[in-house]
Design an enzyme around this catalytic site. Sequence first.
Site, mmCIF file in Angstrom:
data_model
loop_
_atom_site.group_PDB
_atom_site.id
_atom_site.type_symbol
_atom_site.label_atom_id
_atom_site.label_comp_id
_atom_site.label_asym_id
_atom_site.label_seq_id
_atom_site.Cartn_x
_atom_site.Cartn_y
_atom_site.Cartn_z
ATOM 1 N N ASP A 82 10.645 0.933 2.045
ATOM 2 C CA ASP A 82 9.748 2.090 2.046
ATOM 3 C C ASP A 82 9.668 2.673 3.457
ATOM 4 O OD1 ASP A 82 8.090 3.954 0.843
ATOM 5 O OD2 ASP A 82 6.277 2.803 1.228
ATOM 6 N N HIS A 89 1.403 12.440 7.771
ATOM 7 C CA HIS A 89 0.805 11.194 7.288
ATOM 8 C C HIS A 89 0.717 10.165 8.425
ATOM 9 C CE1 HIS A 89 -0.081 7.743 4.739
ATOM 10 N NE2 HIS A 89 0.987 7.129 5.214
ATOM 11 N N GLU A 154 -0.352 6.185 -2.879
ATOM 12 C CA GLU A 154 0.467 6.948 -1.925
ATOM 13 C C GLU A 154 1.467 7.773 -2.728
ATOM 14 O OE1 GLU A 154 0.253 4.673 2.350
ATOM 15 O OE2 GLU A 154 2.060 4.355 1.171
ATOM 16 N N GLU A 156 4.683 9.549 -3.184
ATOM 17 C CA GLU A 156 5.988 9.434 -2.529
ATOM 18 C C GLU A 156 7.120 9.864 -3.471
ATOM 19 O OE1 GLU A 156 6.850 5.856 -0.415
ATOM 20 O OE2 GLU A 156 4.759 5.469 0.108
ATOM 21 N N ASP A 188 3.140 4.130 -4.062
ATOM 22 C CA ASP A 188 3.069 2.907 -3.253
ATOM 23 C C ASP A 188 1.585 2.507 -3.117
ATOM 24 O OD1 ASP A 188 3.507 0.887 -1.379
ATOM 25 O OD2 ASP A 188 3.623 2.271 0.300
ATOM 26 N N ARG A 192 -6.131 -0.818 1.602
ATOM 27 C CA ARG A 192 -6.321 -0.487 3.021
ATOM 28 C C ARG A 192 -7.067 -1.565 3.789
ATOM 29 N NH1 ARG A 192 -2.266 2.922 3.218
ATOM 30 N NH2 ARG A 192 -2.577 4.800 1.947
ATOM 31 N N GLN A 195 -4.598 -4.314 4.398
ATOM 32 C CA GLN A 195 -3.624 -3.770 5.363
ATOM 33 C C GLN A 195 -4.177 -3.801 6.788
ATOM 34 O OE1 GLN A 195 -2.445 0.226 4.346
ATOM 35 N NE2 GLN A 195 -1.001 0.435 6.036
ATOM 36 N N LYS A 208 0.618 -4.037 0.186
ATOM 37 C CA LYS A 208 1.422 -3.067 -0.534
ATOM 38 C C LYS A 208 2.341 -3.677 -1.583
ATOM 39 C CE LYS A 208 1.482 0.479 3.056
ATOM 40 N NZ LYS A 208 1.418 1.736 2.286
ATOM 41 N N THR A 212 4.076 -1.361 -7.251
ATOM 42 C CA THR A 212 4.629 -0.039 -6.938
ATOM 43 C C THR A 212 5.020 0.575 -8.283
ATOM 44 O OG1 THR A 212 5.547 -0.885 -4.865
ATOM 45 C CG2 THR A 212 6.417 1.210 -5.658
ATOM 46 N N GLU A 329 -6.260 9.409 3.987
ATOM 47 C CA GLU A 329 -6.254 10.662 4.749
ATOM 48 C C GLU A 329 -7.281 11.656 4.221
ATOM 49 O OE1 GLU A 329 -2.228 12.449 5.689
ATOM 50 O OE2 GLU A 329 -1.645 10.787 4.402
HETATM 51 MN MN MN Z 1 4.216 3.965 1.478
#
Ligand code: MN
Length: 382
Positions: A82, A89, A154, A156, A188, A192, A195, A208, A212, A329
Amino acid sequence: MVLDITAAAALLDPLGREPAEACRGERLNALMALGPDASRALRRALSRLLCDATLARQAAQFLAPIAGVELLSPVNIGDYTDFYASIFHATNVGRLFRPDQPLMANYKWLPVAYHGRASSIVASGAPVRRPRGQIRPSGADAPGYAPSARLDYELELGAFIGSASVSGQAVPIDQAESHVFGVCLLNDWSARDIQAFEYQPLGPFLAKNFATTISPWVVTLEALAPFRAPAFERPPEDPPSLPHLSSARNTAAGGLGIELQAHLVSSEMRAQGLGPLRLSRSRFDQMYWTLAQMIAHHTSNGCPLRTGDLLGSGTVSGPERRQAGCLLEITAGGAEPVPTPNGGARTFLEDGDEVILTGRCSREGFVPIGLGECRGTIMPAV
Ligand code: MN
């Protein structure tokens, strides 16, 4: 409608023996391994089949309504990498984690990536279990082991590798796209809070790799040809890419004009019959790094890419808040909740929330192409 290619094989003429045989597999890997000529031949044969009135009548028996089929992963996925290719971002997220140095010194020189897990990739519709992990509450010295309270999506784009590259050989940037079979949508899912504690110094890991989700459709690069776009125009003060990551062709047409969106349906919204809430709307041609650059970089040390490998682009965000591709975000790290249509609010995902990713290409004079859907609903932690 879904066409059963295996059953319709006799009508796919003239496809050629090799691609026809490759279509009999349960997954697309055998076809993908043959490279772009085989998928082009299949696309032509399918187009001819469905455009010819007589043939299309014969093919009707091999069409199934999409509502009546279970959608599976189209590919046996080998390795999954990834990337982190949106500078918007990377800057927004970097600011939250490291206010004094949002972008690391390497960002404008190489497409940053991490190795994910293929074992937890699921097709659209599969439920996603809220993960547990080590979470350190702010101000605390020690972490606890608890369900994530800051679960995120996420938005993507995924790219599947078709023909493999050779071990020890760097793929030249202008040949990079010949190794791409096609693209899909990719979510994804990211915890948080897990993470934030685990990511240093080696990057994301358990935050993560619990799930997925990909869309079950692969759109070939050939089908996307009308929607090519220039690569992202870098500000003049940014360093030019090193020679192995740049070419005139990449600059002129390395981008893909795909509009991506993410929507939310909470269990309350579903119960009240409310429509989905749009959270994100961004464009893939705003990515700082192109697909070709990602492949050229990935193989630049001789690392081989194999048929069925999956590359994620990284969260696709634009310069404005409403173009952000994840809740981290959109809510500025949870500080600014998003109002939901039933009077509620979201900072991060709650149990029962469904996230729906979509993608679409359109251009005047051409038939628009959709990328299907990538859905997942959050289940409570075990
Ligand atoms: Mn990602």
